[in-house]
Design a protein around this motif. Structure first.
Motif, PDB file in Angstrom:
ATOM      1  N   ARG A  25     -14.922 112.280  54.368  1.00 43.54           N
ATOM      2  CA  ARG A  25     -14.439 113.409  53.578  1.00 43.54           C
ATOM      3  C   ARG A  25     -12.916 113.318  53.463  1.00 43.54           C
ATOM      4  O   ARG A  25     -12.199 113.344  54.472  1.00 43.54           O
ATOM      5  CB  ARG A  25     -14.835 114.735  54.233  1.00 43.54           C
ATOM      6  N   TYR A  44     -14.553 114.368  59.198  1.00 42.60           N
ATOM      7  CA  TYR A  44     -15.970 114.202  58.861  1.00 42.60           C
ATOM      8  C   TYR A  44     -16.278 112.729  58.564  1.00 42.60           C
ATOM      9  O   TYR A  44     -15.724 112.131  57.654  1.00 42.60           O
ATOM     10  CB  TYR A  44     -16.286 115.053  57.628  1.00 42.60           C
ATOM     11  N   ARG A  46     -20.003 110.338  58.607  1.00 37.29           N
ATOM     12  CA  ARG A  46     -21.431 110.525  58.857  1.00 37.29           C
ATOM     13  C   ARG A  46     -22.253 109.444  58.181  1.00 37.29           C
ATOM     14  O   ARG A  46     -21.987 109.052  57.050  1.00 37.29           O
ATOM     15  CB  ARG A  46     -21.846 111.894  58.318  1.00 37.29           C
TER      16      ARG A  46
END
Length: 211
Positions: A25, A44, A46
């Motif tokens: 992000r 972030y 992931r």
């Protein structure tokens, strides 16, 4: 008997394809007058894989469908690794040593280790996977830079995603069939079947960020 998470995958698994996607992000803020800007990087990071199984007949498909339903949508967790990367491409594939976390309290995108074989070039290659933790604490990380070990078997690993928890000193680093804890991204289980009785199953998931 109650179900205990994270679950193992069903043993009857053959992948047609796996899209081992990932997400960062970021944002970019630019001046409306000059165009000069800067990038903002959020913590972030992931894994977001999509996995598709080969077409299967009822016996195997029934097991998989029941397993997916047992996860109760996004609530249940399971252990998953990239089926295309079960072992390193680096020298660790045949000379792993006994790698351990070197020192408690580590954080960020780098991890100091020891217990690796001494003075090995490209012990891990960029893109190799490792596992930290086990069971419900298992985390899957990718190596971002080539790892060369020192004369004392130490090394610094550059990791993606960055550490979310500080691993314990002397905790083991898994190099073969590494996995992390994942959960589904949908509450729906679809079980499409063709007229020949073949089932085609696929599912999306993310690595679990719950406490």
């Amino acid at each position: 008997m109650s179900i205990t998470y994270p679950l193992a995958l069903p043993s009857t698994r053959k992948w047609r394809s796996s899209n081992w996607a990932s997400q960062d992000r970021t944002a970019e803020v630019a001046s409306p007058f000059t165009g000069d800007g800067q990038a903002i990087v959020w913590p972030y990071q992931r894994w977001t894989p999509t996995l598709t199984l080969v077409s299967m007949k009822r016996a195997d498909a029934q097991e998989w469908a029941a397993w997916l339903r047992s996860l109760r949508g996004r609530s249940g967790t399971f252990l998953l690794g990239d089926p295309a990367r079960p072992a390193p491409l680096g020298a660790a594939a045949f000379n792993p040593g006994t790698p351990l976390v070197k020192g408690a309290g580590q954080s960020g995108g780098s991890l100091l280790i020891d217990g690796a074989p001494a003075s090995v070039a490209a012990w891990l290659k960029r893109g190799d996977l490792i596992q930290l933790g086990a069971g419900a604490t298992a985390r899957l990380h990718e190596i971002s830079e080539v790892v060369n070990t020192s004369g004392s078997g130490e090394a610094a690993l550059s990791l993606w995603p960055a550490l979310r928890e500080s691993p314990a000193d002397n905790s083991a680093i898994v190099l073969t069939n590494p996995v992390g804890v994942f959960n589904r991204t949908s509450d729906v289980v679809e079980v499409p079947t063709d007229t020949a009785g073949f089932y085609d199953l696929a599912f999306d998931c993310v690595d679990t960020l719950r406490g």
